[in-house]
Enzyme design. Structure first.
Site, short mmCIF file in Angstrom:
data_model
loop_
_atom_site.label_atom_id
_atom_site.label_comp_id
_atom_site.label_asym_id
_atom_site.label_seq_id
_atom_site.Cartn_x
_atom_site.Cartn_y
_atom_site.Cartn_z
N ARG B 19 26.85 78.44 -2.60
CA ARG B 19 25.45 78.17 -3.29
C ARG B 19 25.30 79.32 -4.54
NH1 ARG B 19 22.19 79.76 1.67
NH2 ARG B 19 23.81 80.55 2.79
N THR B 20 24.32 78.51 -5.22
CA THR B 20 23.82 79.59 -6.35
C THR B 20 22.91 80.56 -5.84
OG1 THR B 20 23.82 77.56 -7.70
CG2 THR B 20 22.85 79.44 -8.43
N LEU B 21 23.02 81.91 -6.26
CA LEU B 21 22.21 82.82 -5.67
C LEU B 21 21.03 83.05 -6.48
CD1 LEU B 21 25.29 84.69 -6.24
CD2 LEU B 21 24.69 84.30 -3.97
N PHE B 122 29.96 76.74 -8.76
CA PHE B 122 28.27 76.96 -8.29
C PHE B 122 28.04 78.34 -7.74
CE2 PHE B 122 25.62 73.29 -9.69
CZ PHE B 122 26.84 72.39 -10.05
N TRP B 126 25.35 86.79 -11.95
CA TRP B 126 24.14 86.52 -12.75
C TRP B 126 24.07 87.61 -13.66
CZ3 TRP B 126 21.03 82.55 -10.35
CH2 TRP B 126 19.95 82.22 -10.73
#
Lengths: 233, 242
Positions: B19-21, B122, B126
């Site tokens: 998952r995207t954080l 994905f 960041w």
């Protein structure tokens, strides 16, 4: 007002780690809540990782416990292989590894503190996400929001052991006064070249803050010691 | 695409790379420009935790090998991880012991591939990265975003810097800036960011890369100016306005 007793055990918490000239002082409150209910009013949030390194835990009780269990296990092996006590830096980096690699699932903020013969007393903050930050002092947990201003003003370099412990106890006590998720007693752990000292500061031994009153056994005691005037209710 | 259990050991779990954080502890803008002798880069030392200015002594610029400097904004834990990847990259490069060393162009290319491949899974790192360096007299300044967009230019900025610093640089940058003019130009950008970016912190470092190597200045603070007559009584003519 729903108590929601099926909520995850969370240590709202106030945790603090402070370096002083010769070691570190770690401090924490003792409240663990399940929603609005206080599941444990005398928890111990300062957990041992090795003889010379301890960690203050905040956030999810389960997550912080399992992280410290794993790190204690790895550090134990590391100590055997190394042949001497692990350094605080190594302990903190192991905690960081767990926090970073499992960042999607963990919700725990930790403060690692200890003493080793190479660097002396050191404090490492490891917030959500797994960033590692070495600091002269660190604060964490929900209660820490109320302490940023306090530390900006009260912190100074080169304190003695007693000054540092008094600062920590005062700070946790102030946070407890304003944070509903923090409460109970103030526990401190002092780590230096001579070893580790655990202290216990029960709520009634702490100084009173704004709008707090001296605790009494009963109203009757107040009435009996008051001057003989007609009672005014 | 099955992964063997315990393939990553006990330290991480296989379920987490799906998952995207979202970022937790973040750094704000980095600004950089080319000048006569090389590259100048500036970043403040703040690490924000949401709206709280939590950490005020975070080094967001680090030297990479002998020729490059990496500045990062965004999630600090991901920046720390990138530094570890680069450590390994530089180590293996040194172990060849062939007299060659990775230059800024190569490091930028490596970072681009890392960022883009993570984006495809994905699971991005960041960060917005600024990579500057000088090798054999050749100046290089590039940027990579968290989705793998990369480019090189004479001046770059991340985050708020894109909106506030780049217009200033576009107007005032020119070839062969002296060191003093370059520093003054960067400080002009950083001061505007200090006034207008809520997550800016008044403690910054400026780094210089030339053929001789990389130097990062000591932390320092900028003076700010509030003595405008319009500031002392702004609502005089219109009570209740701002």
């Amino acid at each position: 007002m729903d108590l929601n007793l099926n909520d995850e055990h969370s240590m709202g918490t106030t945790i603090i780690g402070v370096t002083y000239d010769g070691g570190v002082v770690l401090g924490a409150d003792s409240r663990t809540s399940t929603g609005m209910y206080v599941a444990n009013r005398a928890s111990d949030k300062i957990t041992q990782l090795t003889d010379n390194v301890y960690v203050c835990r905040s956030g999810s009780a389960a997550d912080s416990q399992i992280v410290s269990d794993y790190v204690r296990y790895f550090l134990h092996q590391h100590t055997i292989q190394l042949g001497q006590p692990a350094t605080v830096k190594v302990a903190a980096n192991l905690v960081r590894l767990m926090a970073y690699n499992n960042k999607n699932m963990l919700q725990t903020g930790l403060i690692v503190g200890g003493w080793d013969k190479y660097e002396g007393g050191k404090i490492y903050g490891i917030p959500l996400g797994g960033t590692i930050v070495e600091q002269p002092f660190a604060i964490g947990g929900s209660g820490s929001s109320y302490l940023y201003g306090f530390f900006d003003q009260a912190w100074k370099e080169g304190m003695t052991k007693d000054e540092a412990e008094q600062l920590v106890v005062k700070a946790v006590s102030l946070a407890i006064a304003r944070d509903g998720a923090s409460g109970g007693v103030v526990r401190t752990v002092i780590i230096n070249a001579d070893g580790v000292t655990r202290n216990f500061h029960p709520g009634d031994s702490l100084q009173l803050w704004h709008e707090e009153l001296e605790p009494q056994n009963s109203l009757l005691d107040i009435l009996n010691t008051a001057s003989p005037e007609p009672m005014n209710f | 695409m099955e992964q063997k259990p315990f393939s990553r050991g006990l330290l991480s779990s296989e379920a987490d790379s799906q998952r995207t954080l979202y970022p937790y502890v973040t750094g704000t803008s980095v600004v950089a420009l080319k000048y006569k002798d090389g590259i100048l880069m500036a970043a403040d030392m703040g690490g924000s935790y949401g709206s709280t200015l939590r950490y005020k002594t975070v080094e967001r610029m680090k030297s990479i090998g002998k020729h490059s400097l990496l500045g990062a904004s965004g999630e600090l834990s991901d920046f720390q991880e990138i530094l570890r990847y680069l450590d390994e990259l530089i180590l293996y490069d040194n172990m060849w012991d062939d007299g060659n060393s990775l230059g800024p162009k190569e490091v930028h290319s490596y970072l681009t591939r890392v960022m883009y491949n993570r984006r495809n899974k994905f699971n991005p790192l960041w960060n917005s990265l600024v990579l500057g360096g000088v090798k054999n007299g050749q100046k290089y300044l590039g940027m990579v975003s968290m989705i793998g967009v990369n480019f090189e230019d004479d001046h770059v900025a991340t985050g708020f810097g894109n909106h506030l610093a780049r217009p200033i640089l576009r107007e005032e940058w020119h070839e062969n800036l002296s060191f003093e003019d370059g520093v003054k130009l960067l400080e002009k950008c950083m001061r505007v960011l200090l006034y207008r970016d809520r997550s800016a912190v008044n403690k910054l470092q400026i780094a210089k890369i030339t053929d001789e190597g990389v130097t990062v200045s000591q932390p320092y603070s900028l003076k700010t100016f509030w003595g405008f007559s319009a500031f002392s009584n702004p609502t005089a003519g219109a009570e209740g306005s701002w």
